[in-house]
Design a protein around this motif. Structure first.
Motif, PDB file in Angstrom:
ATOM      1  N   GLU A 139     -27.745   7.158 -24.415  1.00  0.00           N
ATOM      2  CA  GLU A 139     -27.983   6.013 -23.531  1.00  0.00           C
ATOM      3  C   GLU A 139     -27.328   6.219 -22.176  1.00  0.00           C
ATOM      4  OE1 GLU A 139     -28.149   2.021 -26.131  1.00  0.00           O
ATOM      5  OE2 GLU A 139     -26.358   3.263 -26.489  1.00  0.00           O
ATOM      6  N   VAL A 140     -26.080   6.670 -22.179  1.00  0.00           N
ATOM      7  CA  VAL A 140     -25.352   6.858 -20.918  1.00  0.00           C
ATOM      8  C   VAL A 140     -26.046   7.904 -20.050  1.00  0.00           C
ATOM      9  CG1 VAL A 140     -23.164   7.618 -19.887  1.00  0.00           C
ATOM     10  CG2 VAL A 140     -23.149   6.150 -21.903  1.00  0.00           C
ATOM     11  N   LEU A 141     -26.485   8.995 -20.653  1.00  0.00           N
ATOM     12  CA  LEU A 141     -27.140  10.076 -19.901  1.00  0.00           C
ATOM     13  C   LEU A 141     -28.642   9.833 -19.712  1.00  0.00           C
ATOM     14  CD1 LEU A 141     -25.296  13.117 -21.514  1.00  0.00           C
ATOM     15  CD2 LEU A 141     -24.922  12.142 -19.238  1.00  0.00           C
ATOM     16  N   LYS A 165     -24.181  11.818  -9.144  1.00  0.00           N
ATOM     17  CA  LYS A 165     -24.379  11.598  -7.706  1.00  0.00           C
ATOM     18  C   LYS A 165     -24.151  10.132  -7.330  1.00  0.00           C
ATOM     19  CE  LYS A 165     -27.720  15.336  -7.118  1.00  0.00           C
ATOM     20  NZ  LYS A 165     -29.135  15.639  -6.862  1.00  0.00           N
ATOM     21  N   GLY A 166     -24.544   9.210  -8.196  1.00  0.00           N
ATOM     22  CA  GLY A 166     -24.359   7.785  -7.913  1.00  0.00           C
ATOM     23  C   GLY A 166     -23.129   7.181  -8.562  1.00  0.00           C
ATOM     24  N   ALA A 167     -22.612   7.836  -9.599  1.00  0.00           N
ATOM     25  CA  ALA A 167     -21.488   7.262 -10.343  1.00  0.00           C
ATOM     26  C   ALA A 167     -20.127   7.657  -9.773  1.00  0.00           C
ATOM     27  CB  ALA A 167     -21.561   7.688 -11.816  1.00  0.00           C
ATOM     28  N   MET A 178     -17.768   6.993 -13.726  1.00  0.00           N
ATOM     29  CA  MET A 178     -17.641   8.449 -13.812  1.00  0.00           C
ATOM     30  C   MET A 178     -16.987   8.858 -15.125  1.00  0.00           C
ATOM     31  SD  MET A 178     -18.699  10.874 -11.964  1.00  0.00           S
ATOM     32  CE  MET A 178     -18.769  12.500 -12.681  1.00  0.00           C
ATOM     33  N   ALA A 179     -15.996   8.095 -15.558  1.00  0.00           N
ATOM     34  CA  ALA A 179     -15.340   8.393 -16.842  1.00  0.00           C
ATOM     35  C   ALA A 179     -16.337   8.257 -17.990  1.00  0.00           C
ATOM     36  CB  ALA A 179     -14.154   7.458 -17.053  1.00  0.00           C
ATOM     37  N   GLU A 180     -17.178   7.228 -17.934  1.00  0.00           N
ATOM     38  CA  GLU A 180     -18.191   7.036 -18.983  1.00  0.00           C
ATOM     39  C   GLU A 180     -19.143   8.234 -19.024  1.00  0.00           C
ATOM     40  OE1 GLU A 180     -20.902   3.342 -20.444  1.00  0.00           O
ATOM     41  OE2 GLU A 180     -21.257   3.987 -18.377  1.00  0.00           O
ATOM     42  N   LEU A 181     -19.547   8.716 -17.860  1.00  0.00           N
ATOM     43  CA  LEU A 181     -20.425   9.892 -17.796  1.00  0.00           C
ATOM     44  C   LEU A 181     -19.735  11.136 -18.350  1.00  0.00           C
ATOM     45  CD1 LEU A 181     -22.337   9.916 -14.389  1.00  0.00           C
ATOM     46  CD2 LEU A 181     -23.296   9.935 -16.684  1.00  0.00           C
ATOM     47  N   ASN A 182     -18.482  11.361 -17.968  1.00  0.00           N
ATOM     48  CA  ASN A 182     -17.739  12.531 -18.473  1.00  0.00           C
ATOM     49  C   ASN A 182     -17.621  12.510 -19.990  1.00  0.00           C
ATOM     50  OD1 ASN A 182     -17.204  13.919 -16.044  1.00  0.00           O
ATOM     51  ND2 ASN A 182     -15.509  12.542 -15.581  1.00  0.00           N
ATOM     52  N   ILE A 183     -17.302  11.344 -20.531  1.00  0.00           N
ATOM     53  CA  ILE A 183     -17.168  11.223 -21.988  1.00  0.00           C
ATOM     54  C   ILE A 183     -18.505  11.489 -22.661  1.00  0.00           C
ATOM     55  CG2 ILE A 183     -16.750   9.563 -23.852  1.00  0.00           C
ATOM     56  CD1 ILE A 183     -14.574   8.325 -21.969  1.00  0.00           C
TER      57      ILE A 183
END
Length: 192
Positions: A139-141, A165-167, A178-183
């Motif tokens: 979902e996040v990606l 790019k947007g986060a 950005m942390a949510e995306l990294n995880i």
């Protein structure tokens, strides 16, 4: 959530203020703390319900009285509700704290004119809510509708780069996004 006086414990259900505005408050930090504590005592007396477990949370410490993040969150329990009033609208900690004092005083006005049920309804909006359920990495990606569900490492990396790019905080996003995306990326690569 367990609130701490230091560092700032910000409620997860409250967005942070993007641009701060100056205030007209002329209250020092010690006076603002005294005002908040006094208002909570008066509110408890007016409502006939105890205010307990008060935590005034900020980034003020013995060595730093003007932190870069001037937000303040006042946590307490009242009438069975876990309440948090958080303000970061102003560039000074004492001004944000004085704003919280004004909010508590407004609840006292509501109590005098509208009664206990009105205040209870208002405080429901300040309830310290639990964090929302975490999204899956798909979902996040934004990889939930991939035809054939053949997601590979390259697709994960490409989705991550595009969303970053947007986060990213430097590009208008936030540290949280950005942390949510990294995880999500780490979980995806671990699973694949």
């Amino acid at each position: 959530m367990t609130a701490t006086a230091y560092p700032l414990t910000w409620p997860q259900n409250m967005p942070r203020t993007k641009g701060r505005v100056s205030s007209r408050f002329k209250t020092g930090l010690n006076a603002a703390i005294k005002n908040v504590r006094g208002a909570l005592t008066l509110f408890a007396n007016d409502s006939g319900k105890a205010v307990k477990d008060i935590v005034i949370s900020s980034n003020v410490s013995l060595g730093v009285d003007k932190p870069s993040d001037p937000g303040v969150a006042v946590w307490f329990t009242w009438d069975g509700l876990s309440v948090c009033i958080a303000v970061d609208r102003y560039p000074k900690v004492e001004d944000n704290l004085q704003a919280i004092y004004m909010i508590i005083d407004a609840r006292r006005t509501e109590l005098r004119h509208g009664g206990l049920n009105i205040v209870r309804a208002t405080f429901t909006g300040f309830a310290a809510l639990p964090a929302p359920a975490r999204k899956s990495w798909q979902e996040v990606l934004r990889l939930t509708n991939v035809p054939g569900h053949n997601i590979d490492r390259e697709m994960v990396e490409q989705a991550f780069r595009e969303l970053a790019k947007g986060a990213h905080p430097d590009r208008g996003g936030s540290e949280t996004a950005m942390a949510e995306l990294n995880i999500a990326r780490d979980e995806a690569l671990k699973e694949l």
